[in-house]
Write a protein that holds these residues in place. Sequence first.
Motif, PDB file in Angstrom:
ATOM      1  N   ALA A 129      -9.628  -9.409   9.140  1.00  0.00           N
ATOM      2  CA  ALA A 129      -8.656  -8.351   9.395  1.00  0.00           C
ATOM      3  C   ALA A 129      -9.160  -7.049   8.775  1.00  0.00           C
ATOM      4  O   ALA A 129     -10.057  -7.047   7.918  1.00  0.00           O
ATOM      5  N   ILE A 130      -8.600  -5.941   9.228  1.00  0.00           N
ATOM      6  CA  ILE A 130      -8.887  -4.647   8.620  1.00  0.00           C
ATOM      7  C   ILE A 130      -7.773  -4.411   7.603  1.00  0.00           C
ATOM      8  O   ILE A 130      -6.662  -4.012   7.958  1.00  0.00           O
ATOM      9  N   TYR A 131      -8.065  -4.704   6.358  1.00  0.00           N
ATOM     10  CA  TYR A 131      -7.044  -4.693   5.321  1.00  0.00           C
ATOM     11  C   TYR A 131      -7.020  -3.340   4.634  1.00  0.00           C
ATOM     12  O   TYR A 131      -7.953  -2.985   3.902  1.00  0.00           O
ATOM     13  N   LEU A 132      -5.945  -2.590   4.868  1.00  0.00           N
ATOM     14  CA  LEU A 132      -5.814  -1.231   4.325  1.00  0.00           C
ATOM     15  C   LEU A 132      -4.513  -1.108   3.538  1.00  0.00           C
ATOM     16  O   LEU A 132      -3.817  -0.099   3.612  1.00  0.00           O
ATOM     17  N   CYS A 133      -4.213  -2.155   2.764  1.00  0.00           N
ATOM     18  CA  CYS A 133      -2.941  -2.200   2.047  1.00  0.00           C
ATOM     19  C   CYS A 133      -3.130  -2.468   0.558  1.00  0.00           C
ATOM     20  O   CYS A 133      -2.259  -3.042  -0.096  1.00  0.00           O
ATOM     21  N   GLY A 134      -4.279  -2.047   0.019  1.00  0.00           N
ATOM     22  CA  GLY A 134      -4.509  -2.220  -1.408  1.00  0.00           C
ATOM     23  C   GLY A 134      -3.543  -1.429  -2.263  1.00  0.00           C
ATOM     24  O   GLY A 134      -3.360  -1.727  -3.446  1.00  0.00           O
ATOM     25  N   ASN A 135      -2.884  -0.430  -1.678  1.00  0.00           N
ATOM     26  CA  ASN A 135      -1.859   0.317  -2.400  1.00  0.00           C
ATOM     27  C   ASN A 135      -0.643  -0.549  -2.720  1.00  0.00           C
ATOM     28  O   ASN A 135       0.168  -0.199  -3.578  1.00  0.00           O
ATOM     29  N   SER A 136      -0.519  -1.681  -2.044  1.00  0.00           N
ATOM     30  CA  SER A 136       0.596  -2.590  -2.282  1.00  0.00           C
ATOM     31  C   SER A 136       0.140  -3.877  -2.963  1.00  0.00           C
ATOM     32  O   SER A 136       0.739  -4.323  -3.938  1.00  0.00           O
ATOM     33  N   LEU A 137      -0.925  -4.477  -2.452  1.00  0.00           N
ATOM     34  CA  LEU A 137      -1.490  -5.688  -3.052  1.00  0.00           C
ATOM     35  C   LEU A 137      -2.970  -5.755  -2.745  1.00  0.00           C
ATOM     36  O   LEU A 137      -3.365  -5.764  -1.577  1.00  0.00           O
ATOM     37  N   GLY A 138      -3.797  -5.792  -3.780  1.00  0.00           N
ATOM     38  CA  GLY A 138      -5.237  -5.908  -3.591  1.00  0.00           C
ATOM     39  C   GLY A 138      -5.634  -7.297  -3.127  1.00  0.00           C
ATOM     40  O   GLY A 138      -4.873  -8.272  -3.267  1.00  0.00           O
ATOM     41  N   LEU A 139      -6.821  -7.404  -2.570  1.00  0.00           N
ATOM     42  CA  LEU A 139      -7.318  -8.686  -2.079  1.00  0.00           C
ATOM     43  C   LEU A 139      -7.714  -9.612  -3.230  1.00  0.00           C
ATOM     44  O   LEU A 139      -7.969  -9.175  -4.355  1.00  0.00           O
ATOM     45  N   GLN A 140      -7.784 -10.890  -2.904  1.00  0.00           N
ATOM     46  CA  GLN A 140      -8.133 -11.895  -3.910  1.00  0.00           C
ATOM     47  C   GLN A 140      -9.650 -11.909  -4.148  1.00  0.00           C
ATOM     48  O   GLN A 140     -10.432 -12.112  -3.218  1.00  0.00           O
ATOM     49  N   PRO A 141     -10.068 -11.719  -5.385  1.00  0.00           N
ATOM     50  CA  PRO A 141     -11.494 -11.897  -5.688  1.00  0.00           C
ATOM     51  C   PRO A 141     -11.898 -13.355  -5.500  1.00  0.00           C
ATOM     52  O   PRO A 141     -11.132 -14.273  -5.820  1.00  0.00           O
ATOM     53  N   ARG A 142     -13.076 -13.577  -4.993  1.00  0.00           N
ATOM     54  CA  ARG A 142     -13.566 -14.949  -4.849  1.00  0.00           C
ATOM     55  C   ARG A 142     -13.621 -15.658  -6.204  1.00  0.00           C
ATOM     56  O   ARG A 142     -13.424 -16.871  -6.295  1.00  0.00           O
ATOM     57  N   ALA A 143     -13.879 -14.888  -7.243  1.00  0.00           N
ATOM     58  CA  ALA A 143     -14.009 -15.482  -8.572  1.00  0.00           C
ATOM     59  C   ALA A 143     -12.673 -15.901  -9.170  1.00  0.00           C
ATOM     60  O   ALA A 143     -12.643 -16.621 -10.172  1.00  0.00           O
TER      61      ALA A 143
ATOM     62  N   ASN B 295      -8.577  11.366 -23.871  1.00  0.00           N
ATOM     63  CA  ASN B 295      -9.020  12.763 -23.952  1.00  0.00           C
ATOM     64  C   ASN B 295      -7.949  13.738 -23.465  1.00  0.00           C
ATOM     65  O   ASN B 295      -7.907  14.892 -23.918  1.00  0.00           O
ATOM     66  N   TRP B 296      -7.105  13.295 -22.546  1.00  0.00           N
ATOM     67  CA  TRP B 296      -6.032  14.165 -22.056  1.00  0.00           C
ATOM     68  C   TRP B 296      -4.855  14.215 -23.033  1.00  0.00           C
ATOM     69  O   TRP B 296      -3.900  14.942 -22.795  1.00  0.00           O
ATOM     70  N   ASP B 297      -4.914  13.412 -24.080  1.00  0.00           N
ATOM     71  CA  ASP B 297      -3.875  13.403 -25.118  1.00  0.00           C
ATOM     72  C   ASP B 297      -2.539  12.872 -24.608  1.00  0.00           C
ATOM     73  O   ASP B 297      -1.474  13.218 -25.131  1.00  0.00           O
ATOM     74  N   VAL B 298      -2.588  12.018 -23.586  1.00  0.00           N
ATOM     75  CA  VAL B 298      -1.377  11.362 -23.074  1.00  0.00           C
ATOM     76  C   VAL B 298      -0.758  10.524 -24.186  1.00  0.00           C
ATOM     77  O   VAL B 298      -1.468   9.857 -24.938  1.00  0.00           O
ATOM     78  N   ASP B 299       0.558  10.553 -24.300  1.00  0.00           N
ATOM     79  CA  ASP B 299       1.227   9.781 -25.354  1.00  0.00           C
ATOM     80  C   ASP B 299       1.288   8.300 -25.019  1.00  0.00           C
ATOM     81  O   ASP B 299       0.944   7.449 -25.843  1.00  0.00           O
ATOM     82  N   PHE B 300       1.722   7.983 -23.800  1.00  0.00           N
ATOM     83  CA  PHE B 300       1.803   6.576 -23.399  1.00  0.00           C
ATOM     84  C   PHE B 300       1.679   6.460 -21.889  1.00  0.00           C
ATOM     85  O   PHE B 300       1.905   7.429 -21.149  1.00  0.00           O
ATOM     86  N   ALA B 301       1.332   5.281 -21.435  1.00  0.00           N
ATOM     87  CA  ALA B 301       1.248   5.005 -20.005  1.00  0.00           C
ATOM     88  C   ALA B 301       1.359   3.499 -19.788  1.00  0.00           C
ATOM     89  O   ALA B 301       1.150   2.704 -20.709  1.00  0.00           O
ATOM     90  N   CYS B 302       1.680   3.129 -18.568  1.00  0.00           N
ATOM     91  CA  CYS B 302       1.692   1.714 -18.186  1.00  0.00           C
ATOM     92  C   CYS B 302       1.266   1.602 -16.730  1.00  0.00           C
ATOM     93  O   CYS B 302       1.284   2.572 -15.981  1.00  0.00           O
ATOM     94  N   TRP B 303       0.869   0.419 -16.337  1.00  0.00           N
ATOM     95  CA  TRP B 303       0.380   0.203 -14.969  1.00  0.00           C
ATOM     96  C   TRP B 303       0.511  -1.271 -14.619  1.00  0.00           C
ATOM     97  O   TRP B 303       0.657  -2.129 -15.483  1.00  0.00           O
ATOM     98  N   CYS B 304       0.466  -1.546 -13.335  1.00  0.00           N
ATOM     99  CA  CYS B 304       0.355  -2.927 -12.878  1.00  0.00           C
ATOM    100  C   CYS B 304      -1.111  -3.180 -12.519  1.00  0.00           C
ATOM    101  O   CYS B 304      -1.908  -2.252 -12.439  1.00  0.00           O
ATOM    102  N   SER B 305      -1.451  -4.433 -12.290  1.00  0.00           N
ATOM    103  CA  SER B 305      -2.847  -4.756 -11.987  1.00  0.00           C
ATOM    104  C   SER B 305      -3.014  -5.400 -10.617  1.00  0.00           C
ATOM    105  O   SER B 305      -4.103  -5.824 -10.267  1.00  0.00           O
TER     106      SER B 305
ATOM    107  N   GLY C 195      -3.584 -10.249  -8.236  1.00  0.00           N
ATOM    108  CA  GLY C 195      -2.659 -11.198  -7.641  1.00  0.00           C
ATOM    109  C   GLY C 195      -1.223 -10.721  -7.671  1.00  0.00           C
ATOM    110  O   GLY C 195      -0.839  -9.884  -8.489  1.00  0.00           O
ATOM    111  N   PRO C 196      -0.398 -11.249  -6.757  1.00  0.00           N
ATOM    112  CA  PRO C 196       0.993 -10.796  -6.645  1.00  0.00           C
ATOM    113  C   PRO C 196       1.743 -10.973  -7.953  1.00  0.00           C
ATOM    114  O   PRO C 196       1.749 -12.044  -8.541  1.00  0.00           O
ATOM    115  N   GLY C 197       2.382  -9.886  -8.396  1.00  0.00           N
ATOM    116  CA  GLY C 197       3.083  -9.925  -9.674  1.00  0.00           C
ATOM    117  C   GLY C 197       2.167 -10.016 -10.866  1.00  0.00           C
ATOM    118  O   GLY C 197       2.580 -10.415 -11.957  1.00  0.00           O
TER     119      GLY C 197
END
Length: 432
Positions: free
Chosen positions: A36-50, A232-242, A249-251
């Motif tokens: 498939a042409i997968y263009l939805c990494g903004n929602s869920l990235g593909l599964q690494p083979r590893a 270096n930007w002196d950001v106080d805090f941040a968070c992210w999903c992976s 993987g989902p969640g």
Amino acid sequence: MNYEFNAEFARRLDEQDELKYLRKEFLIPQHNGQDAIYLCGNSLGLQPRAAADYLAEQLKVWESKAVEGWFEGDAPWLSYHKQVATLTAPIVGALNSEVAIMNSLTVNLHLLLVSFYKPNKKRYKILMEAGAFPSDQYAVESQVKFHGFDPADAIIEVSPREGEYTLRTEDIILAIEEHKDELALVLFGGINYYTGQFFDLQAITKAAHQAGAIAGFDLAHAAGNVPLQLHNWDVDFACWCSYKYMNSGPGGISGIFVHEKHHGNDKLPRFAGWWGYAEEKRFLMAPGFHAANGAQGWQVSTSPIMLLALNKASLGIFTRAGGIEPVRKKSIALTAYFEWLIKNINLKHGEDVFNIITPVDPDARGCQLSLICRHKAREVFNYLTQHGVIGDWREPDVIRLSAVPLYNTFTDVYNAAVCLYEALNKLKMNNL
């Protein structure tokens, strides 16, 4: 570069791609027996083979060592989260001590707000982007209410100018200046989920600090997508999903950043748990919380090793790529070609059937392009899906397509553009 709308040109670009070997590191969904042409990494990235191997490795440790897996082996579980944090830190531009991998995104946002949203009668307002991802809106609203303030008064939203879809940095800074005497916190997404706009985090942070406010960011759509320099930007805090651009993987597990300037501040309130306790004393089980050094002192619960293993599997691919900079270089090239292809369709059609609301400036966007489809938008999106182009739909008429440099190709975006072109024909909008 002089682009061409043909498969041979896309193939030549793929041959020149220095990261083309990374595609084989991922499992591509199938459509009618083909990738498939997968263009939805903004929602869920593909599964690494590893991923399966990394997970199986930890399951084997559990099988063979059981509880001793926390202390024995080449990668004892007790410190496993530190390995993952060390791999993550360069991707977000942080010191190792400034990163902790834990929980899920909104849980982490709440934990960080406990420490960094400290309102008083004078300074109690939070400034954020209008149209932030709903989870951020809900989290902020609940935090404001928890402190006894009215969200309608305490939350300031900055909107694009009339007729525009994205925010101008000068307008964000102007809003911060306008409310400088009452701001406790400036909280933005790194990249807006809807438009794909990459905000100027350095400028926002500087303006927030000049106003006497804390600067924090939700990097769900930025981490693993664009280069960041949080320290270096002196950001106080941040968070992210992976689970988006870091393919865990989902969640998948989340991460946090806390600038080192805050590490020694024992007056910062926090919701504590034993995993954030000073490691050398943790198993004494003594009363009274003593935080671990750095961002790890914000941890609460025991590390979920299986989720960390999936995160580590993907981070290894960034390491093999040479870090975020080569990934970003390809991303800029890939997105630029995709943008040209879409605009070329518009030219042939004689109108902007697809209005790209993502900024044109490569420095103001990641790999996502958000398209307003002016005619039969849902039908066009459904046509893409039926023909193996996996993107993302947002009401009422926006199609989000993200060409992720780790696994997408120039041929992918060319074929996606052809599918968009065919959709217009098949829906009899016009004979292109």
